[in-house]
Design a protein around this motif. Structure first.
Motif, PDB file in Angstrom:
ATOM      1  N   ALA A   1       0.839  -1.205   0.000  1.00 47.12           N
ATOM      2  CA  ALA A   1       0.000   0.000   0.000  1.00 47.12           C
ATOM      3  C   ALA A   1       0.874   1.256   0.000  1.00 47.12           C
ATOM      4  CB  ALA A   1      -0.935  -0.004   1.204  1.00 47.12           C
ATOM      5  N   LYS A   2       1.951   1.230   0.769  1.00 49.47           N
ATOM      6  CA  LYS A   2       2.883   2.365   0.796  1.00 49.47           C
ATOM      7  C   LYS A   2       3.555   2.539  -0.558  1.00 49.47           C
ATOM      8  CE  LYS A   2       5.417   3.653   4.155  1.00 49.47           C
ATOM      9  NZ  LYS A   2       6.378   3.836   5.249  1.00 49.47           N
ATOM     10  N   GLU A   3       4.033   1.436  -1.119  1.00 50.15           N
ATOM     11  CA  GLU A   3       4.734   1.489  -2.409  1.00 50.15           C
ATOM     12  C   GLU A   3       3.835   2.023  -3.518  1.00 50.15           C
ATOM     13  OE1 GLU A   3       6.169  -2.401  -3.221  1.00 50.15           O
ATOM     14  OE2 GLU A   3       7.463  -2.487  -1.437  1.00 50.15           O
ATOM     15  N   LEU A   4       2.551   1.704  -3.436  1.00 49.76           N
ATOM     16  CA  LEU A   4       1.611   2.120  -4.483  1.00 49.76           C
ATOM     17  C   LEU A   4       1.217   3.585  -4.385  1.00 49.76           C
ATOM     18  CD1 LEU A   4      -0.693  -1.035  -4.521  1.00 49.76           C
ATOM     19  CD2 LEU A   4       0.957  -0.362  -6.277  1.00 49.76           C
ATOM     20  N   GLY A   5       1.563   4.233  -3.262  1.00 48.27           N
ATOM     21  CA  GLY A   5       1.288   5.661  -3.114  1.00 48.27           C
ATOM     22  C   GLY A   5      -0.060   5.995  -2.513  1.00 48.27           C
ATOM     23  N   ALA A   6      -0.619   5.067  -1.734  1.00 40.02           N
ATOM     24  CA  ALA A   6      -1.911   5.330  -1.095  1.00 40.02           C
ATOM     25  C   ALA A   6      -1.788   6.444  -0.061  1.00 40.02           C
ATOM     26  CB  ALA A   6      -2.429   4.061  -0.422  1.00 40.02           C
ATOM     27  N   THR A   7      -2.859   7.182   0.135  1.00 35.08           N
ATOM     28  CA  THR A   7      -2.928   8.193   1.191  1.00 35.08           C
ATOM     29  C   THR A   7      -3.119   7.526   2.550  1.00 35.08           C
ATOM     30  OG1 THR A   7      -3.830   9.885  -0.280  1.00 35.08           O
ATOM     31  CG2 THR A   7      -4.292  10.140   2.081  1.00 35.08           C
ATOM     32  N   ALA A   8      -3.876   6.412   2.559  1.00 34.65           N
ATOM     33  CA  ALA A   8      -4.170   5.711   3.806  1.00 34.65           C
ATOM     34  C   ALA A   8      -4.333   4.230   3.530  1.00 34.65           C
ATOM     35  CB  ALA A   8      -5.435   6.276   4.453  1.00 34.65           C
ATOM     36  N   TRP A   9      -4.098   3.433   4.572  1.00 38.00           N
ATOM     37  CA  TRP A   9      -4.327   1.987   4.508  1.00 38.00           C
ATOM     38  C   TRP A   9      -5.189   1.582   5.684  1.00 38.00           C
ATOM     39  CZ3 TRP A   9      -1.867  -2.178   7.571  1.00 38.00           C
ATOM     40  CH2 TRP A   9      -2.235  -3.455   7.114  1.00 38.00           C
ATOM     41  N   TYR A  10      -6.352   0.985   5.383  1.00 37.88           N
ATOM     42  CA  TYR A  10      -7.291   0.560   6.412  1.00 37.88           C
ATOM     43  C   TYR A  10      -7.320  -0.972   6.471  1.00 37.88           C
ATOM     44  CZ  TYR A  10      -9.205   5.328   6.696  1.00 37.88           C
ATOM     45  OH  TYR A  10      -9.367   6.677   6.878  1.00 37.88           O
ATOM     46  N   LEU A  11      -6.953  -1.523   7.614  1.00 42.18           N
ATOM     47  CA  LEU A  11      -6.967  -2.955   7.859  1.00 42.18           C
ATOM     48  C   LEU A  11      -8.347  -3.337   8.401  1.00 42.18           C
ATOM     49  CD1 LEU A  11      -4.220  -4.939   9.785  1.00 42.18           C
ATOM     50  CD2 LEU A  11      -6.604  -5.155  10.429  1.00 42.18           C
ATOM     51  N   PHE A  12      -9.091  -4.127   7.643  1.00 42.35           N
ATOM     52  CA  PHE A  12     -10.440  -4.531   8.043  1.00 42.35           C
ATOM     53  C   PHE A  12     -10.423  -5.939   8.638  1.00 42.35           C
ATOM     54  CE2 PHE A  12     -11.675  -1.009   5.507  1.00 42.35           C
ATOM     55  CZ  PHE A  12     -12.995  -0.700   5.805  1.00 42.35           C
ATOM     56  N   MET A  13     -11.019  -6.072   9.818  1.00 39.24           N
ATOM     57  CA  MET A  13     -11.227  -7.379  10.414  1.00 39.24           C
ATOM     58  C   MET A  13     -12.646  -7.821  10.054  1.00 39.24           C
ATOM     59  SD  MET A  13      -8.268  -7.740  11.729  1.00 39.24           S
ATOM     60  CE  MET A  13      -8.185  -9.038  12.956  1.00 39.24           C
ATOM     61  N   ILE A  14     -12.762  -8.927   9.366  1.00 38.53           N
ATOM     62  CA  ILE A  14     -14.028  -9.375   8.786  1.00 38.53           C
ATOM     63  C   ILE A  14     -15.171  -9.450   9.811  1.00 38.53           C
ATOM     64  CG2 ILE A  14     -15.199 -11.373   7.759  1.00 38.53           C
ATOM     65  CD1 ILE A  14     -13.597  -9.873   5.752  1.00 38.53           C
ATOM     66  N   VAL A  15     -16.324  -8.950   9.385  1.00 39.00           N
ATOM     67  CA  VAL A  15     -17.566  -9.116  10.148  1.00 39.00           C
ATOM     68  C   VAL A  15     -18.423 -10.107   9.361  1.00 39.00           C
ATOM     69  CG1 VAL A  15     -19.630  -8.002  11.042  1.00 39.00           C
ATOM     70  CG2 VAL A  15     -17.446  -6.770  11.051  1.00 39.00           C
ATOM     71  N   PRO A  16     -18.844 -11.217   9.979  1.00 41.64           N
ATOM     72  CA  PRO A  16     -19.563 -12.264   9.239  1.00 41.64           C
ATOM     73  C   PRO A  16     -21.013 -11.910   8.935  1.00 41.64           C
ATOM     74  CG  PRO A  16     -19.410 -12.873  11.541  1.00 41.64           C
ATOM     75  CD  PRO A  16     -18.628 -11.586  11.376  1.00 41.64           C
ATOM     76  N   THR A  17     -21.215 -11.190   7.846  1.00 43.86           N
ATOM     77  CA  THR A  17     -22.564 -10.839   7.421  1.00 43.86           C
ATOM     78  C   THR A  17     -22.628 -10.943   5.906  1.00 43.86           C
ATOM     79  OG1 THR A  17     -24.320  -9.180   7.602  1.00 43.86           O
ATOM     80  CG2 THR A  17     -22.107  -8.366   7.219  1.00 43.86           C
ATOM     81  N   GLY A  18     -23.808 -11.081   5.340  1.00 41.01           N
ATOM     82  CA  GLY A  18     -23.934 -11.272   3.903  1.00 41.01           C
ATOM     83  C   GLY A  18     -23.249 -12.560   3.487  1.00 41.01           C
ATOM     84  N   ARG A  19     -22.421 -12.523   2.407  1.00 39.62           N
ATOM     85  CA  ARG A  19     -21.698 -13.706   1.972  1.00 39.62           C
ATOM     86  C   ARG A  19     -20.642 -14.112   2.994  1.00 39.62           C
ATOM     87  NH1 ARG A  19     -19.941 -12.070  -3.040  1.00 39.62           N
ATOM     88  NH2 ARG A  19     -21.961 -12.474  -3.972  1.00 39.62           N
ATOM     89  N   GLY A  20     -20.261 -13.159   3.862  1.00 35.76           N
ATOM     90  CA  GLY A  20     -19.260 -13.431   4.884  1.00 35.76           C
ATOM     91  C   GLY A  20     -19.694 -14.455   5.912  1.00 35.76           C
ATOM     92  N   GLU A  21     -21.014 -14.731   6.006  1.00 33.31           N
ATOM     93  CA  GLU A  21     -21.498 -15.744   6.935  1.00 33.31           C
ATOM     94  C   GLU A  21     -21.005 -17.133   6.552  1.00 33.31           C
ATOM     95  OE1 GLU A  21     -25.714 -15.375   6.977  1.00 33.31           O
ATOM     96  OE2 GLU A  21     -25.719 -13.573   8.227  1.00 33.31           O
ATOM     97  N   GLU A  22     -20.636 -17.294   5.278  1.00 29.28           N
ATOM     98  CA  GLU A  22     -20.169 -18.588   4.795  1.00 29.28           C
ATOM     99  C   GLU A  22     -18.741 -18.905   5.238  1.00 29.28           C
ATOM    100  OE1 GLU A  22     -20.691 -18.517   0.577  1.00 29.28           O
ATOM    101  OE2 GLU A  22     -22.794 -17.895   0.699  1.00 29.28           O
ATOM    102  N   ILE A  23     -18.037 -17.917   5.788  1.00 30.51           N
ATOM    103  CA  ILE A  23     -16.644 -18.139   6.174  1.00 30.51           C
ATOM    104  C   ILE A  23     -16.441 -17.944   7.682  1.00 30.51           C
ATOM    105  CG2 ILE A  23     -15.658 -17.592   3.921  1.00 30.51           C
ATOM    106  CD1 ILE A  23     -15.043 -14.770   5.010  1.00 30.51           C
ATOM    107  N   LEU A  24     -17.462 -18.278   8.464  1.00 29.55           N
ATOM    108  CA  LEU A  24     -17.359 -18.156   9.919  1.00 29.55           C
ATOM    109  C   LEU A  24     -16.162 -18.924  10.464  1.00 29.55           C
ATOM    110  CD1 LEU A  24     -21.044 -18.319  11.215  1.00 29.55           C
ATOM    111  CD2 LEU A  24     -19.340 -16.607  11.869  1.00 29.55           C
ATOM    112  N   ASN A  25     -15.882 -20.080   9.870  1.00 35.12           N
ATOM    113  CA  ASN A  25     -14.757 -20.891  10.346  1.00 35.12           C
ATOM    114  C   ASN A  25     -13.410 -20.310   9.940  1.00 35.12           C
ATOM    115  OD1 ASN A  25     -15.166 -21.465   7.611  1.00 35.12           O
ATOM    116  ND2 ASN A  25     -14.353 -23.535   7.791  1.00 35.12           N
ATOM    117  N   GLU A  26     -13.441 -19.254   9.119  1.00 35.73           N
ATOM    118  CA  GLU A  26     -12.196 -18.613   8.689  1.00 35.73           C
ATOM    119  C   GLU A  26     -11.893 -17.330   9.453  1.00 35.73           C
ATOM    120  OE1 GLU A  26     -11.088 -18.103   4.629  1.00 35.73           O
ATOM    121  OE2 GLU A  26     -12.394 -19.711   3.935  1.00 35.73           O
TER     122      GLU A  26
END
Length: 362
Positions: free
Chosen positions: A171-196
């Motif tokens: 992200a730094k190398e690409l020249g982004a202004t900011a980098w946001y690290l998201f911790m998954i919330v299991p909703t929508g299609r994300g409910e299928e990866i609860l074990n992940e």
């Protein structure tokens, strides 16, 4: 409007259509949708006027993939002309020179891109589309060419958590202004990866890594997202070190001094006009076809309860860090079916409960 709870940032799902099928998608978007069609351009203008009559939040045009709407830049221009700070959230695969020119002319202030791996194999696996990584990298080059500021959002589960430091460096190398690290919330299609979902223990290690990284970071604005207990860690570490941790902020952010701010400073408007506490919270507080945004924001039972910390349950309700962390309300709702329950992916034991346990006989 209650002064302490002002809408500062609104994500707006202007379409459910998307050209990718990402494993964690909160809306389970697909290219053809029938149950949740796009609303007319005139309805978009009406919603903008409704919001603008009440507040001046940042509005992020999102989806799905918002670039699939032919009128996306017409909507952005309308908001810009009314003094709102309009932004765009895209997966990056549809970005071209022409798109960049339209981003500039519509007044869009900043664009967020998705990047979930430092190499093609990891990102494309996460996004379920070969070529997705190449599309994102190409978009960053075009944004730099046209002088468009961009944020990189990265979502993590067990399948890509080892990539976190490498994605940050990219992200730094690409020249982004900011980098946001998201911790998954299991909703929508994300409910299928609860074990992940990343374990409580690894979650804590990752946030501690982020704290050390952020302390040394001088150029890139970094922010863990959907990880409210990071703000507890910041206070703990600062106290241990005897220093005050001054965090950098972005002019298009909500400030970054508090954990879960769902229904307190942010909200999501979905394609059907429902107003929800955040992008990962599936329970609506009201609908803009029936109520004004102001009425929903100020009077809905859901929003009022989210702002009443005395109602919080379990460890969160007893925690000394409640007002700075709050626990992820969407994660509590997903796991327990109760948005006032404790954060299910927090390993911290509040001092009050530790003391009570110490006094009780074995």
């Amino acid at each position: 409007m209650i002064a302490e709870f002002v809408p500062k940032w609104i994500a707006w799902e202007i379409t459910r259509r998307c050209n990718l099928k990402c494993i964690h998608c909160r809306s389970a978007s697909q290219l053809k949708v029938q149950a949740h069609p796009d609303f007319p351009t005139e309805e978009a203008f009406r919603i903008i006027n409704d919001i603008n009559d009440f507040a001046k939040p940042v509005i992020v045009l999102s989806g799905g993939e918002p670039l699939l709407r032919k009128d996306v830049f017409e909507i952005a221009r309308y908001g810009t002309d009314r003094g709102l700070r309009m932004c765009l959230a895209t997966n990056g695969t549809l970005v071209t020179d022409e798109i960049c020119e339209k981003i500039k002319s519509s007044g869009i202030k900043i664009v967020s891109l998705s990047l979930d791996g430092s190499v093609e194999s990891v990102h494309d696996d996460f996004r379920k589309q070969k070529g997705a990584f190449a599309g994102t990298i190409n978009a960053t080059g075009l944004f730099k060419k046209y002088g468009i500021e961009f944020i990189i959002n990265s979502s993590f589960t067990k399948r890509n958590q080892d990539e976190i430091p490498e994605v940050y460096r990219l992200a730094k190398e690409l020249g982004a202004t900011a980098w946001y690290l998201f911790m998954i919330v299991p909703t929508g299609r994300g409910e299928e990866i609860l074990n992940e979902l990343i374990s409580k223990e690894d979650y804590e290690k990752i946030l501690n890594w982020h704290y050390l990284m952020e302390k040394d970071e001088k150029d890139l604005l970094v922010r863990p997202t959907c990880a409210p207990h990071y703000y507890r860690i910041v206070l703990q570490k600062s106290k241990e070190e005897g220093t005050k941790f001054e965090r950098r902020t972005l002019k298009f952010s909500t400030g970054g001094s508090k954990g879960c701010i769902a229904g307190q400073f942010i909200a999501l408007i979905d394609v059907d006009g429902n107003v929800l506490p955040c992008s990962y919270f599936p329970k609506p507080a009201g609908n803009l076809k029936k109520q004004s945004f102001r009425d929903i924001w100020e009077n809905s039972v859901l929003f009022r309860e989210l702002r009443d910390f005395k109602k919080y349950k379990g460890k969160c309700g007893s925690c000394e860090y409640l007002t700075v962390c709050g626990g992820c309300r969407a994660r509590a709702y997903s796991v327990y079916g109760d948005y006032l329950e404790e954060e299910p992916f927090c390993s911290y034991m509040p001092a009050k409960l530790r003391a009570r346990k110490a006094k009780s006989p074995d």
